[in-house]
Design a protein around this motif. Sequence first.
Motif, mmCIF file in Angstrom:
data_model
loop_
_atom_site.group_PDB
_atom_site.id
_atom_site.type_symbol
_atom_site.label_atom_id
_atom_site.label_comp_id
_atom_site.label_asym_id
_atom_site.label_seq_id
_atom_site.Cartn_x
_atom_site.Cartn_y
_atom_site.Cartn_z
ATOM 1 N N LEU A 52 0.784 -1.143 0.076
ATOM 2 C CA LEU A 52 0.060 0.029 0.016
ATOM 3 C C LEU A 52 0.899 1.304 0.001
ATOM 4 O O LEU A 52 0.633 2.191 -0.825
ATOM 5 C CB LEU A 52 -1.070 0.111 1.416
ATOM 6 C CG LEU A 52 -2.201 -0.615 1.163
ATOM 7 C CD1 LEU A 52 -2.708 -1.107 2.755
ATOM 8 C CD2 LEU A 52 -3.084 -0.329 0.276
ATOM 9 N N HIS A 53 1.602 1.323 0.682
ATOM 10 C CA HIS A 53 2.764 2.484 1.156
ATOM 11 C C HIS A 53 3.404 2.860 -0.219
ATOM 12 O O HIS A 53 3.589 3.903 -0.564
ATOM 13 C CB HIS A 53 3.767 2.368 2.168
ATOM 14 C CG HIS A 53 3.889 3.559 3.069
ATOM 15 N ND1 HIS A 53 4.661 3.451 4.026
ATOM 16 C CD2 HIS A 53 3.767 4.878 2.406
ATOM 17 C CE1 HIS A 53 4.926 4.877 4.383
ATOM 18 N NE2 HIS A 53 4.358 5.486 3.703
ATOM 19 N N LYS A 101 0.718 2.613 -3.637
ATOM 20 C CA LYS A 101 -0.434 3.578 -3.749
ATOM 21 C C LYS A 101 0.172 4.838 -3.340
ATOM 22 O O LYS A 101 -0.161 5.556 -4.214
ATOM 23 C CB LYS A 101 -1.656 3.109 -2.699
ATOM 24 C CG LYS A 101 -2.150 1.519 -3.193
ATOM 25 C CD LYS A 101 -2.892 1.595 -4.433
ATOM 26 C CE LYS A 101 -3.452 -0.021 -4.627
ATOM 27 N NZ LYS A 101 -3.962 0.066 -6.022
ATOM 28 N N HIS A 102 0.525 4.817 -2.074
ATOM 29 C CA HIS A 102 0.880 6.402 -1.760
ATOM 30 C C HIS A 102 1.807 6.962 -2.403
ATOM 31 O O HIS A 102 1.809 8.004 -2.902
ATOM 32 C CB HIS A 102 1.199 6.282 -0.233
ATOM 33 C CG HIS A 102 -0.077 6.009 0.676
ATOM 34 N ND1 HIS A 102 -1.009 7.031 1.144
ATOM 35 C CD2 HIS A 102 -0.634 4.711 0.995
ATOM 36 C CE1 HIS A 102 -1.809 6.461 1.768
ATOM 37 N NE2 HIS A 102 -1.691 5.136 1.622
ATOM 38 N N HIS A 131 -1.144 6.138 7.732
ATOM 39 C CA HIS A 131 -0.993 5.305 6.558
ATOM 40 C C HIS A 131 0.169 4.374 6.738
ATOM 41 O O HIS A 131 0.504 3.631 6.398
ATOM 42 C CB HIS A 131 -1.085 5.825 5.166
ATOM 43 C CG HIS A 131 0.135 6.590 4.796
ATOM 44 N ND1 HIS A 131 -0.065 8.019 4.561
ATOM 45 C CD2 HIS A 131 1.184 6.278 4.685
ATOM 46 C CE1 HIS A 131 1.022 8.482 4.236
ATOM 47 N NE2 HIS A 131 2.163 7.421 4.104
ATOM 48 N N GLU A 176 -6.660 9.606 8.297
ATOM 49 C CA GLU A 176 -6.521 8.461 7.514
ATOM 50 C C GLU A 176 -7.371 7.215 8.690
ATOM 51 O O GLU A 176 -7.811 6.377 8.101
ATOM 52 C CB GLU A 176 -5.254 7.959 7.330
ATOM 53 C CG GLU A 176 -4.642 8.741 6.366
ATOM 54 C CD GLU A 176 -3.066 8.480 5.636
ATOM 55 O OE1 GLU A 176 -2.363 8.653 6.953
ATOM 56 O OE2 GLU A 176 -2.948 8.631 4.641
ATOM 57 N N TYR A 215 -9.020 4.311 6.695
ATOM 58 C CA TYR A 215 -7.833 3.390 6.096
ATOM 59 C C TYR A 215 -7.964 1.999 5.957
ATOM 60 O O TYR A 215 -7.963 1.463 5.089
ATOM 61 C CB TYR A 215 -6.455 3.618 7.025
ATOM 62 C CG TYR A 215 -5.378 3.444 5.796
ATOM 63 C CD1 TYR A 215 -4.767 2.472 5.750
ATOM 64 C CD2 TYR A 215 -5.033 4.200 4.994
ATOM 65 C CE1 TYR A 215 -3.552 2.265 4.915
ATOM 66 C CE2 TYR A 215 -4.235 4.522 4.207
ATOM 67 C CZ TYR A 215 -3.270 3.266 3.983
ATOM 68 O OH TYR A 215 -2.279 2.898 3.100
ATOM 69 N N LYS A 256 -8.514 2.114 2.400
ATOM 70 C CA LYS A 256 -6.885 2.189 2.361
ATOM 71 C C LYS A 256 -6.608 3.730 1.642
ATOM 72 O O LYS A 256 -7.201 4.482 2.378
ATOM 73 C CB LYS A 256 -6.402 1.364 1.034
ATOM 74 C CG LYS A 256 -7.157 -0.275 1.378
ATOM 75 C CD LYS A 256 -6.540 -0.765 2.383
ATOM 76 C CE LYS A 256 -6.605 -2.286 2.448
ATOM 77 N NZ LYS A 256 -8.084 -2.534 3.334
ATOM 78 N N ASN A 257 -6.125 4.138 0.758
ATOM 79 C CA ASN A 257 -5.439 5.169 0.382
ATOM 80 C C ASN A 257 -6.681 6.242 -0.261
ATOM 81 O O ASN A 257 -6.608 7.222 -0.566
ATOM 82 C CB ASN A 257 -4.334 5.239 -0.341
ATOM 83 C CG ASN A 257 -4.484 4.811 -1.574
ATOM 84 O OD1 ASN A 257 -5.156 3.465 -1.827
ATOM 85 N ND2 ASN A 257 -4.127 5.240 -2.875
#
Lengths: 244, 219
Positions: A44-45, A48-49, A204, B183, B187, B191-192
Motif C-alpha cells: 500500500l505504502h 499506492k501512496h 498510513h 486516515e 484506512y 485504504k488510500n
Amino acid sequence: MFVSIVFLSIIVSYVQSQIELILPPLPYEYNALEPVLSEKLMRLHHDKHHQAYTTKTNVALNAMATDETLDDQSKELAKLPIEVILTQIQRIPEKYQSTLRNNGGGYVNHKLFFTMLRKPTATATENQPTGPLLDAIESSFGSFDKFKEVFTSASVNLFGSGWVWLHTNAQTKQLTINSTMNQDNPTMFDKDRVILLGIDVWEHAYYPVYENRRNEYVDNFWRIINWPFVESLFTQETARHSDL
Amino acid sequence: MQSIIKLAPRTLVSVLSRCSKHTLPDLPYDYNALEPVISGDIMKLHHQKHHAAYVNNLNVAEEKYNEAKAHNDLTTMIHLQPAIRFNGGGHLNHSIFWQVLSPKEGGNQPTGALAEQIKKDFGSFDKMLSQLSNASVGVQGSGWGWLGFNRQEQRLQIATCANQDPLQATTGLSPIFGIDVWEHAYYLQYKNVRADYVKAIFEIANWKKADELLQKAKQ
C-alpha cells in the motif's frame, strides 16, 4: 522531407519536455520488513501512496513547464530536479506551490525513507550505528540512548500527519532532530541540510499493522533502520557538501 | 489553621478538576450499525481508541492547566495550549461526528429548513455535496471537511480545518455536518482512496440532526 524534419523535431522537443519522475522500486522484497512492517502495508505504502505522489508531481511539473501564463524563469524551474525545486518553494508560482510542496515532498520523502530501512533485527537495542555517525550522535546528544529518547518522543507526540527527521549541517556536522508537518522536510527550510534519517508518522505508515498504537510502531522502527546506509549518507554527503 | 488555608486552593482545584472531567459519549447506535459504509472494526477503534484518547489526554492537559493557573504559572499554561487545542478539538469534533451519522436509509436527502438553506446558498443539494466532497478530499494530511453556518451572514459555507482544530473556535462557523478525513477514519476499509470514503459517507449522513444543528445555529 523538410516537413518530416520539422514534425520530428516537434515530437522530439515534446518528448524532451515531458517530465517523468519514476517511482523507484523498493530496494528489497515487499515482505522484507516483516513482522515490523507487513507486506500488505509496504505494498500500500509504495504502490499506492508513493505512486500517487509520483503521478501528481509529474502532472504538476508538466503543467508548470508548459504554462504559457508563466515567465520563462518559472517554466525552467519546473525542469530542475525535484529535490532542488523544493529548496526554492518561494520561487514556485503560487498556483503550483501547494501541490508541489505536498506531492513533490511526498515523492522525495518516500524515495529516501524506503532506502533507510532493512530487515528487522530481533531487538531494537542490538541495532545501533557505529563510526563517525555514532561519534556525531554522541557529540550532539550525549549518547545514542539520549538521541533515541528525543527522536522517539518527537515521533510519538507529533500532532496530525508529518515526519520526524535527523539531519545535519554539512559544515558543522552538528546533528538536529525536528518534526515537520504533512510532506515538508528540512531541506525546504534550508537547502544545506543533509537528511540522515526520517520516520513517517502519517497514519498510513503504520495503521494496517499497529492501528492507533503509534508508540508501538515507533518502538519497532528502531529494529529496521539501515544504519550502514544512514552512516554512508553522513560521511558521503557531508564530504560532498564541504567540497562545494 | 494556616496549613489548612494553604492547602485549600490546591484541594479545591483538584476537586473542581475531578468534577469537570470530560467523558467519552456513547455512540447513538451499535458499532456495526453504519456498515457497509463504515465497518464495525473502524467504528470500534475510532470510538474506543482515538476518541477515548482525546478525552483522556484532554483531562490530563486540563488538570495540569488548572494546576498551573492556580500557581500563576503562565509559561506552563501557554505550553499546554496546543495539547488542549488538539485533544479538546478532537473531543468536540468526534462528539459532533457520531451525532451527524446514522444507519443507512434509502434516498437520504435533507428536508425542511436545511434543504431550503442549502438550495439558497449553493443552488442545489448536489452542488453543496460536490463542494464539500472536493474540499474534504483535498485536505492535505489530517483534518476535517465541514458544512458550517455563518451566523453573521446567515448562510451556509464549506470549510476545512487542519488536524483537530474545532470548526467554531477556529473559524466562527457553527458546525452542521462534518467529515473526518484523518486516515484512521477510513484506512482499514478504503485504504488510500479517500474519495471513495467521502462519496460513501453521504449515504449515512444524519440530515435530521444536521437540520437540528442549523435551527440552533440560526437562533
